[in-house]
Motif scaffolding. Structure first.
Motif, PDB file in Angstrom:
ATOM      1  N   ASP A 140       2.323  -2.105 -85.953  1.00 41.04           N
ATOM      2  CA  ASP A 140       1.724  -0.618 -85.422  1.00 41.04           C
ATOM      3  C   ASP A 140       2.370  -0.378 -84.087  1.00 41.04           C
ATOM      4  O   ASP A 140       2.799   0.747 -83.872  1.00 41.04           O
ATOM      5  CB  ASP A 140       0.110  -0.496 -85.590  1.00 41.04           C
ATOM      6  CG  ASP A 140      -0.052  -0.870 -87.143  1.00 41.04           C
ATOM      7  OD1 ASP A 140       0.272  -0.085 -87.869  1.00 41.04           O
ATOM      8  OD2 ASP A 140      -1.089  -1.706 -87.433  1.00 41.04           O
ATOM      9  N   TRP A 164      -2.012   6.494 -75.961  1.00 40.74           N
ATOM     10  CA  TRP A 164      -2.355   6.078 -77.121  1.00 40.74           C
ATOM     11  C   TRP A 164      -3.849   5.466 -77.029  1.00 40.74           C
ATOM     12  O   TRP A 164      -4.202   4.801 -75.953  1.00 40.74           O
ATOM     13  CB  TRP A 164      -1.548   4.784 -77.772  1.00 40.74           C
ATOM     14  CG  TRP A 164      -0.142   5.603 -78.067  1.00 40.74           C
ATOM     15  CD1 TRP A 164       0.886   5.776 -77.383  1.00 40.74           C
ATOM     16  CD2 TRP A 164       0.029   5.633 -79.491  1.00 40.74           C
ATOM     17  NE1 TRP A 164       1.727   6.318 -78.577  1.00 40.74           N
ATOM     18  CE2 TRP A 164       1.519   6.390 -79.647  1.00 40.74           C
ATOM     19  CE3 TRP A 164      -0.557   5.489 -80.909  1.00 40.74           C
ATOM     20  CZ2 TRP A 164       1.958   6.565 -80.804  1.00 40.74           C
ATOM     21  CZ3 TRP A 164      -0.072   5.888 -81.941  1.00 40.74           C
ATOM     22  CH2 TRP A 164       1.381   6.343 -82.056  1.00 40.74           C
ATOM     23  N   PRO A 193       3.212   5.921 -90.843  1.00 39.98           N
ATOM     24  CA  PRO A 193       2.258   6.285 -90.324  1.00 39.98           C
ATOM     25  C   PRO A 193       1.238   7.261 -91.051  1.00 39.98           C
ATOM     26  O   PRO A 193       1.930   8.002 -91.873  1.00 39.98           O
ATOM     27  CB  PRO A 193       2.522   7.091 -88.866  1.00 39.98           C
ATOM     28  CG  PRO A 193       3.879   7.635 -89.336  1.00 39.98           C
ATOM     29  CD  PRO A 193       4.569   6.653 -90.529  1.00 39.98           C
ATOM     30  N   GLU A 194      -0.215   7.610 -90.447  1.00 42.07           N
ATOM     31  CA  GLU A 194      -0.791   8.579 -91.037  1.00 42.07           C
ATOM     32  C   GLU A 194      -0.290   9.659 -90.077  1.00 42.07           C
ATOM     33  O   GLU A 194      -0.501   9.697 -88.899  1.00 42.07           O
ATOM     34  CB  GLU A 194      -2.296   8.518 -91.062  1.00 42.07           C
ATOM     35  CG  GLU A 194      -2.826   7.332 -91.959  1.00 42.07           C
ATOM     36  CD  GLU A 194      -4.182   7.051 -91.792  1.00 42.07           C
ATOM     37  OE1 GLU A 194      -4.817   7.948 -91.309  1.00 42.07           O
ATOM     38  OE2 GLU A 194      -4.538   5.985 -92.098  1.00 42.07           O
ATOM     39  N   LYS A 212      -3.881   5.380 -82.076  1.00 42.66           N
ATOM     40  CA  LYS A 212      -3.582   6.858 -82.604  1.00 42.66           C
ATOM     41  C   LYS A 212      -3.192   7.614 -81.429  1.00 42.66           C
ATOM     42  O   LYS A 212      -3.616   7.461 -79.952  1.00 42.66           O
ATOM     43  CB  LYS A 212      -4.851   7.632 -83.110  1.00 42.66           C
ATOM     44  CG  LYS A 212      -6.197   7.265 -82.594  1.00 42.66           C
ATOM     45  CD  LYS A 212      -7.441   7.694 -83.558  1.00 42.66           C
ATOM     46  CE  LYS A 212      -8.727   6.656 -83.394  1.00 42.66           C
ATOM     47  NZ  LYS A 212      -9.801   7.059 -84.377  1.00 42.66           N
ATOM     48  N   LYS A 213      -2.901   8.760 -81.560  1.00 38.49           N
ATOM     49  CA  LYS A 213      -2.338   9.660 -80.408  1.00 38.49           C
ATOM     50  C   LYS A 213      -2.158  11.119 -80.755  1.00 38.49           C
ATOM     51  O   LYS A 213      -1.699  11.338 -82.146  1.00 38.49           O
ATOM     52  CB  LYS A 213      -1.064   9.237 -79.731  1.00 38.49           C
ATOM     53  CG  LYS A 213      -0.611  10.062 -78.478  1.00 38.49           C
ATOM     54  CD  LYS A 213       0.515   9.417 -77.811  1.00 38.49           C
ATOM     55  CE  LYS A 213       1.075  10.287 -76.696  1.00 38.49           C
ATOM     56  NZ  LYS A 213       2.044   9.754 -75.744  1.00 38.49           N
ATOM     57  N   GLU A 214      -2.501  12.152 -79.993  1.00 35.89           N
ATOM     58  CA  GLU A 214      -2.123  13.477 -80.449  1.00 35.89           C
ATOM     59  C   GLU A 214      -1.178  14.004 -79.502  1.00 35.89           C
ATOM     60  O   GLU A 214      -1.074  13.826 -78.296  1.00 35.89           O
ATOM     61  CB  GLU A 214      -3.450  14.273 -80.124  1.00 35.89           C
ATOM     62  CG  GLU A 214      -3.303  15.680 -80.594  1.00 35.89           C
ATOM     63  CD  GLU A 214      -4.626  16.426 -80.595  1.00 35.89           C
ATOM     64  OE1 GLU A 214      -4.591  17.585 -80.003  1.00 35.89           O
ATOM     65  OE2 GLU A 214      -5.657  15.740 -80.977  1.00 35.89           O
ATOM     66  N   LYS A 238      -7.661   1.453 -85.717  1.00 39.01           N
ATOM     67  CA  LYS A 238      -6.253   2.527 -85.716  1.00 39.01           C
ATOM     68  C   LYS A 238      -5.868   2.643 -84.369  1.00 39.01           C
ATOM     69  O   LYS A 238      -6.798   2.606 -83.454  1.00 39.01           O
ATOM     70  CB  LYS A 238      -6.299   3.583 -86.288  1.00 39.01           C
ATOM     71  CG  LYS A 238      -6.961   3.666 -87.875  1.00 39.01           C
ATOM     72  CD  LYS A 238      -7.036   5.078 -88.256  1.00 39.01           C
ATOM     73  CE  LYS A 238      -7.605   4.849 -89.687  1.00 39.01           C
ATOM     74  NZ  LYS A 238      -6.655   4.814 -90.857  1.00 39.01           N
ATOM     75  N   LYS A 264      -1.038  14.669 -85.080  1.00 43.59           N
ATOM     76  CA  LYS A 264      -1.693  13.719 -84.751  1.00 43.59           C
ATOM     77  C   LYS A 264      -1.256  12.413 -85.522  1.00 43.59           C
ATOM     78  O   LYS A 264      -0.826  12.471 -86.858  1.00 43.59           O
ATOM     79  CB  LYS A 264      -3.202  13.977 -85.179  1.00 43.59           C
ATOM     80  CG  LYS A 264      -3.816  14.940 -84.404  1.00 43.59           C
ATOM     81  CD  LYS A 264      -5.382  15.339 -84.785  1.00 43.59           C
ATOM     82  CE  LYS A 264      -5.876  16.348 -84.015  1.00 43.59           C
ATOM     83  NZ  LYS A 264      -7.476  16.552 -84.686  1.00 43.59           N
ATOM     84  N   ILE A 265      -1.133  11.361 -84.980  1.00 44.98           N
ATOM     85  CA  ILE A 265      -0.400  10.185 -85.743  1.00 44.98           C
ATOM     86  C   ILE A 265      -1.441   8.918 -85.611  1.00 44.98           C
ATOM     87  O   ILE A 265      -1.945   8.594 -84.468  1.00 44.98           O
ATOM     88  CB  ILE A 265       0.772   9.578 -84.960  1.00 44.98           C
ATOM     89  CG1 ILE A 265       1.720  10.848 -85.190  1.00 44.98           C
ATOM     90  CG2 ILE A 265       1.269   8.280 -85.413  1.00 44.98           C
ATOM     91  CD1 ILE A 265       3.192  10.495 -84.723  1.00 44.98           C
ATOM     92  N   GLN A 266      -1.717   8.338 -86.563  1.00 45.73           N
ATOM     93  CA  GLN A 266      -2.945   7.063 -86.644  1.00 45.73           C
ATOM     94  C   GLN A 266      -2.082   6.005 -87.141  1.00 45.73           C
ATOM     95  O   GLN A 266      -1.111   6.229 -88.155  1.00 45.73           O
ATOM     96  CB  GLN A 266      -4.026   7.410 -87.459  1.00 45.73           C
ATOM     97  CG  GLN A 266      -4.653   8.588 -86.970  1.00 45.73           C
ATOM     98  CD  GLN A 266      -6.126   8.870 -87.572  1.00 45.73           C
ATOM     99  OE1 GLN A 266      -7.122   8.976 -87.100  1.00 45.73           O
ATOM    100  NE2 GLN A 266      -6.311   8.427 -89.001  1.00 45.73           N
TER     101      GLN A 266
END
Length: 94
Positions: free
Chosen positions: A83, A20, A57-58, A28-30, A26, A67-69
């Motif tokens: 978060d 992360w 999440p986005e 985020k992680k892919e 934000k 991908k999550i943000q």
């Protein structure tokens, strides 16, 4: 209302969340999977956990990549404990 965390608090917490990153207010992680089916299954599990936490999440998906943000809208789109808690839960559904 949730309170935004300091950059130091965020960076410290991310030490226990492998992969992360923090940027643009934000975390985020892919995530990469073998195929679309696995990616979609992951998205569904994340969605169910997000509903439990009432924190959404986005999510961005292209074929086998998700991908999550995360940021908290009612805290001015800043990172809060909500978060970090959701990120931990996302890691647990892998």
């Amino acid at each position: 209302m949730a309170q935004p965390l300091s950059k130091n608090d965020i960076q410290e917490a991310l030490g226990s969340l492998k992969g992360w990153e923090f940027g643009d207010d934000k975390i985020k992680k892919e995530f990469e999977f073998n195929d679309f089916s696995e990616a979609l299954g992951f998205i569904v599990r994340v969605g169910l956990e997000a509903e439990k936490q009432v924190h959404h999440p986005e999510l961005f998906n292209v074929y086998n990549t998700v991908k999550i943000q995360l940021s908290t809208h009612d805290a001015g789109d800043k990172v809060t404990q909500k978060d970090l808690d959701l990120a931990k839960a996302i890691e647990s559904v892998l």
